[in-house]
Design a protein around this motif. Structure first.
Motif, PDB file in Angstrom:
ATOM      1  N   ARG A  20      -0.308  -0.527  -7.293  1.00 35.67           N
ATOM      2  CA  ARG A  20      -0.182   0.529  -8.306  1.00 35.67           C
ATOM      3  C   ARG A  20      -0.006   1.895  -7.658  1.00 35.67           C
ATOM      4  O   ARG A  20       0.879   2.667  -8.032  1.00 35.67           O
ATOM      5  N   GLU A  21      -0.845   2.177  -6.667  1.00 32.16           N
ATOM      6  CA  GLU A  21      -0.745   3.480  -6.011  1.00 32.16           C
ATOM      7  C   GLU A  21       0.546   3.576  -5.195  1.00 32.16           C
ATOM      8  O   GLU A  21       1.092   4.668  -5.018  1.00 32.16           O
ATOM      9  N   ARG A  73      -2.980  14.309   1.496  1.00 30.87           N
ATOM     10  CA  ARG A  73      -2.923  13.514   2.725  1.00 30.87           C
ATOM     11  C   ARG A  73      -1.579  12.830   2.961  1.00 30.87           C
ATOM     12  O   ARG A  73      -1.210  12.550   4.086  1.00 30.87           O
ATOM     13  N   LEU A  74      -0.831  12.558   1.890  1.00 26.52           N
ATOM     14  CA  LEU A  74       0.465  11.932   2.126  1.00 26.52           C
ATOM     15  C   LEU A  74       1.580  12.967   2.090  1.00 26.52           C
ATOM     16  O   LEU A  74       2.623  12.770   1.469  1.00 26.52           O
ATOM     17  N   PHE A 134       3.125   4.836  -7.530  1.00 26.49           N
ATOM     18  CA  PHE A 134       3.006   6.282  -7.765  1.00 26.49           C
ATOM     19  C   PHE A 134       3.467   7.070  -6.538  1.00 26.49           C
ATOM     20  O   PHE A 134       4.052   8.149  -6.662  1.00 26.49           O
ATOM     21  N   GLU A 143      -5.961   6.415  -0.046  1.00 29.37           N
ATOM     22  CA  GLU A 143      -4.698   6.442  -0.762  1.00 29.37           C
ATOM     23  C   GLU A 143      -4.915   6.355  -2.266  1.00 29.37           C
ATOM     24  O   GLU A 143      -4.254   7.029  -3.048  1.00 29.37           O
ATOM     25  N   GLU A 144      -5.861   5.482  -2.648  1.00 24.87           N
ATOM     26  CA  GLU A 144      -6.176   5.348  -4.061  1.00 24.87           C
ATOM     27  C   GLU A 144      -6.733   6.673  -4.583  1.00 24.87           C
ATOM     28  O   GLU A 144      -6.353   7.153  -5.655  1.00 24.87           O
ATOM     29  N   LEU A 198      -2.558  12.604 -10.013  1.00 24.51           N
ATOM     30  CA  LEU A 198      -2.082  12.348 -11.379  1.00 24.51           C
ATOM     31  C   LEU A 198      -2.900  13.132 -12.397  1.00 24.51           C
ATOM     32  O   LEU A 198      -2.358  13.639 -13.389  1.00 24.51           O
ATOM     33  N   TYR A 257      -1.482   3.297 -17.320  1.00 26.16           N
ATOM     34  CA  TYR A 257      -0.625   3.447 -16.138  1.00 26.16           C
ATOM     35  C   TYR A 257       0.855   3.382 -16.476  1.00 26.16           C
ATOM     36  O   TYR A 257       1.665   4.043 -15.832  1.00 26.16           O
ATOM     37  N   ALA A 266      -4.031   9.311  -5.010  1.00 26.29           N
ATOM     38  CA  ALA A 266      -3.104   8.999  -6.108  1.00 26.29           C
ATOM     39  C   ALA A 266      -3.647   9.475  -7.452  1.00 26.29           C
ATOM     40  O   ALA A 266      -2.952  10.157  -8.218  1.00 26.29           O
ATOM     41  N   TYR A 267      -4.900   9.140  -7.753  1.00 30.42           N
ATOM     42  CA  TYR A 267      -5.407   9.451  -9.093  1.00 30.42           C
ATOM     43  C   TYR A 267      -5.835  10.903  -9.221  1.00 30.42           C
ATOM     44  O   TYR A 267      -5.724  11.488 -10.296  1.00 30.42           O
ATOM     45  N   SER A 300      -4.292  -2.408  -7.917  1.00 29.30           N
ATOM     46  CA  SER A 300      -4.355  -1.669  -6.651  1.00 29.30           C
ATOM     47  C   SER A 300      -4.214  -2.666  -5.513  1.00 29.30           C
ATOM     48  O   SER A 300      -4.691  -3.789  -5.635  1.00 29.30           O
ATOM     49  N   GLU A 303       0.831  -1.212   0.000  1.00 29.16           N
ATOM     50  CA  GLU A 303       0.000   0.000   0.000  1.00 29.16           C
ATOM     51  C   GLU A 303       0.869   1.267   0.000  1.00 29.16           C
ATOM     52  O   GLU A 303       1.985   1.264   0.521  1.00 29.16           O
ATOM     53  N   ALA A 304       0.306   2.337  -0.544  1.00 34.14           N
ATOM     54  CA  ALA A 304       1.038   3.605  -0.624  1.00 34.14           C
ATOM     55  C   ALA A 304       1.557   4.025   0.755  1.00 34.14           C
ATOM     56  O   ALA A 304       2.688   4.500   0.892  1.00 34.14           O
ATOM     57  N   GLY A 305       0.740   3.813   1.766  1.00 31.33           N
ATOM     58  CA  GLY A 305       1.137   4.216   3.114  1.00 31.33           C
ATOM     59  C   GLY A 305       2.274   3.379   3.687  1.00 31.33           C
ATOM     60  O   GLY A 305       2.852   3.726   4.717  1.00 31.33           O
TER      61      GLY A 305
END
Lengths: 340, 340, 340, 340
Positions: free
Chosen positions: A157-158, D217-218, A161, D189-190, D197, A194, D193-194, A154, A129-131
């Motif tokens: 993917r995130e 948020r991040l 990024f 998070e998802e 982008l 992507y 991200a988008y 997902s 996860e992104a976090g």
């Protein structure tokens, strides 16, 4: 070398961090036959970014990995192996949702007829996860490597990024190994979308002609022209675009308008798996040593020859003296075999 | 033997047909250690009904299998193995949706500490459809075996109910090996619901005390009393209910009110996997020979001892003379070891 | 009346409990036109078992409902309506997973050309779990009604089987309104499997010829013969099987070999929705009064006429005097219209 | 006005194209009460980009829509409405997978206490595919509007990125109405991200402070400072960033370092729905007329006042003279009410 010089920040403590797939290769012990007749397999750590990271570590660089493993024996096997290779695994988290470790059973019917049977359902590596992407690992690294497979679903993917965002913020050089594998992806349109969004942010992009075609499927390059491909990415962040043409060799395009081809070497091929990963490790290692592009490509080619002459991918990644020695012996004509 | 005599129709050409799971066991070659330290595996056909069917075939019966395999090397390995064992595979269909073969990596830390790492996401065996169950195979068989794992998901679940419907229509005896494995199932309530619906239709039910507890979770037997359990099924179709109590042995209850315990035998245990499958094959074989229940149970126990003394499950299934010989040697005191 | 007499246990406090679908009908206010031209809708409680339960309550019976509603305004609208109708809603639980209330937008192009636009994704009614079915409600009821739609998905499907198990344990009479609706179901094979497993346990089965055809799709009745259909269920639990033949009327088969047709009545048809539900309510009410089958069918038919002459389904369910009055006026020739 | 002047290409035939959500609003006819007490609803076309597009068309611009509708009466209602409003629907495709039309039931408890009950499972608008985005519509348009909801799921998400790619290629101005709605999204998070982008590619970004917080948020803006937010986007493509602070009004930041606040007007508020959409339509219309930012904001505010004083969103979108008239009457003090 390039207008947009790719320079590695010497003040950073870590040379290299990779993000993405960690899995298990199960290589048939009985080779040169169909897998239906195989009865025993040997287990290795696998996954393109894992292989490249192991390769970089073997070459003497300070490395780390950002990824996710299953909470099982396979996952612990992977983490243990990376640690024994000297790779920082503080960025490798453990899945708690019951995901499994991705598997790749390899079948070697002949040196040129190899295939892979993949287990990619519900795999832990795509649950990153992104976090969970540790900003400090990327902040402290000269070079970040991302790999296309991690973009397939997902939340992985995130996470990619997010890693790109941290790398931009902390001015790490970013390399993108396209590593496109059709399973896991839902549609060609999703894939292209992507890959393109990620590639816009990368300084070094390495892929096959077919992988770049996939990214250009919705227009812009009907004649599949390498120069159009490279030029597109130079408008964004890229300074080097390497396009591989299989037997016809690889060409590195740079944003000063130049292109480079490297010498290739003979090899006693056992199987073709792992060639791309060892090439990438060798090439990026060369760049980080400050070598010019042809020298870096040559080093990558020799590293690839060593890997494809052995039974495994990760476990066969060479140390730097081995690669230099291989090049020397080739130049002396001591190594015959099919050209890689 | 029972009020509801379980009689096999001698005019039917096939002795035995099993429906359900076909998968691959990958047994660690390095035993007595954790799987993290394992590097090579040997591949066998696996899955409880597959093992039982192979066992029945080795014992000399005419057998067939109804199931589904992946369209890959693993799937072809399974079908090829069954055919070499003399099992009719005309009821084994090939998945075309990209499903994979279920895998079971076995870990043998010690003879009494064994575990399994399962790959059950998107497996071909659970894709068997009701319309793919060949009525003529069931119509021509004296005995149908179903196994609980095949009830875990649609469409395999409906395929089992279809097989039960055909067996009822053509008066085949039906045996149900509960074989409950928590993965794959969504909830305990779902599990209990379909186990009960299937068990209502079966003549012989074999399971552990814990498996019957799971089926009774929504009431009816708070004291976990074997007699209440057995009596419930005698109200439906069952004539024999075997309840296994681990180390305390198995008890066969019959609908005439009797209960039977069988002698157990010593064994040099390598691992515990496969004990239940070989027991089921031996017991059902005995019944089909017209032996009484204690003799059939004894034969099953001896078959189980042979399997747990070896490295594999399917591949170790004994022939009838081997089992008779084992019993004889035990009676002569020639075999020592842990009691099975 | 039947060999397997369907007798209601007078000592039980509750007359009727239904399990299954609770939803919202949104009926176009502008009728006799396509829905594309509709701009306003009126909201009613809907769902076949809900309609039948409301009907039974209007007829003066003591009723309860077992089901699940969304945690939103629509869900609260439904529960409030049932309570105002005097139905015990202690068995109606509230979903906490974010499910929505099922919707049915009705389009009335003409009295004979009606269609429904369904919203059935992620609906609360299909989230009812086996553990939420209150045994005491079923234990205390003379008659349990189940409806086929609730079998379409887990966990509602297992909740229905749990309700059937409780009803068997406590000797409630069980009626099964087939109510087959293709959306929600995954495949015809799945549909047939669970309809058959449920029907085996029911005493009264009501459905259209097409619904019974669906249940017999995997063999047994190629000529679509009502007698073969009915005979199959008489081998299990059923005493009454009603097969509806559209314009040709309904026939009630009983396990003493008899069959019955009821008189039909004229009606000023507004729309056809709700005819089956009001028929079922009227028929079951008649049986519970001790009336014979033709009298019960006649009462059902008259109740249906009243509902199809109005704008709604649930809200138009008649009280007993209304139905008696309708029959009387028909007999006197005071009501003209299309025959229902 | 801005350093990165936002200039509309006068040679393009189409003024405005929107991509994204098309759905149905079902507005309670009985207002100022909870929805549990509502019995009738009136149906309107809804969805933020649909409302804005209708608004732009009412204001006299040449418009088109790119989206997807269900193959049912609701879908045809939507397409028919857009066409009657003069919007080019050649880019509106029809789903063939059984998706439904998104619904929004509105509840108006009081002018300041409004809520929405959404039906967003399996909706047609999120099924729009990248390959269905008509390049020629975007190539021919001066201004493209995207809306955040369309980023919530594949394949609609990739369709938006495809639209952005076409707009970049053909030098259309791009406006992004953040329109963040938590349902449909899997994780924060998802979402972040988008949104990020997409925002990197847009020239005009309009959202609430909370929406920008979600995107940050991040990291990067812990004090939630508007200037940091705006500055981030000016580094990418944006020239105008509008941040809405609820009752405290909106501020438009421009990449020349300036910021602008607009006058607000009084209104007789019926409900708050639709305020943002009419504001966006009015503001973008103003920009396209060549007005300065304060004048454009003022026009947007007046348009919003008109919509919130009425029962619907789409259907209440004003024509230009109505807006001018509203402003004039406010200036004359003829309109009292709560300030919008």
């Amino acid at each position: 070398m390039t207008n947009k010089p790719i320079s590695f920040d010497a003040s950073k403590p870590l040379d290299f961090v990779a993000v993405g797939r960690l899995c298990i290769d199960l290589n048939a012990n009985e080779i040169n036959r169909p897998m239906e007749e195989t009865v025993t397999f040997t287990q290795y750590v696998g996954g393109s970014p894992a292989n490249i990271c192991i390769g970089m570590s073997r070459l003497g660089l300070k490395t780390a990995f950002i990824g996710k493993v299953a909470d099982d024996q396979m996952g612990r096997f992977i983490t243990g192996y990376l640690e024994r290779e000297g790779i920082d695994t503080s960025g490798v988290t453990v899945d708690r949702t019951g995901a499994v470790t991705g598997l790749a059973f390899t079948e070697i019917k002949s040196p040129t007829d190899c295939s892979i049977l993949m287990y990619r359902d519900n795999v832990a590596d795509l649950k990153l996860e992104a976090g969970e992407v540790r900003e400090e690992l990327i902040a402290g690294a000269k070079l970040l490597l991302i790999s296309g497979t991690a973009l397939a679903k997902s939340p992985s993917r995130e996470a990619v990024f997010q890693a790109l965002d941290y790398a931009k913020r902390h001015r790490a050089v970013i390399a993108f190994d396209l590593d496109y594998r059709p399973y896991t992806w839902t549609s060609d349109e999703e894939t292209a979308a992507y890959y393109n969004l990620a590639a816009e942010k990368c300084h070094i992009i390495i892929g096959t002609r077919e992988e770049f075609d996939m990214m250009e499927r919705l227009g812009g390059n009907p004649t599949r022209d390498d120069h159009i491909t490279a030029a597109k990415w130079f408008q964004h962040s890229a300074g080097i675009v390497i396009i591989k043409h299989g037997k016809d060799g690889s060409i590195a395009y740079t944003d000063d308008g130049a292109s480079h081809r490297a010498r290739s070497f003979p090899a006693k091929v056992v199987k073709t798996f792992g060639a791309g990963d060892s090439y990438a490790a060798g090439f990026l290692y060369g760049l980080m040593q400050g070598w010019d592009i042809p020298a870096s490509m040559e080093f990558g080619s020799a590293a690839a020859c060593i890997v494809i002459s052995s039974h495994s991918c990760s476990d066969a990644m060479p140390k730097a003296p081995q690669v230099h020695d291989y090049i020397e012996r080739c130049l002396k004509g001591e190594i015959a075999g099919t050209s890689s």
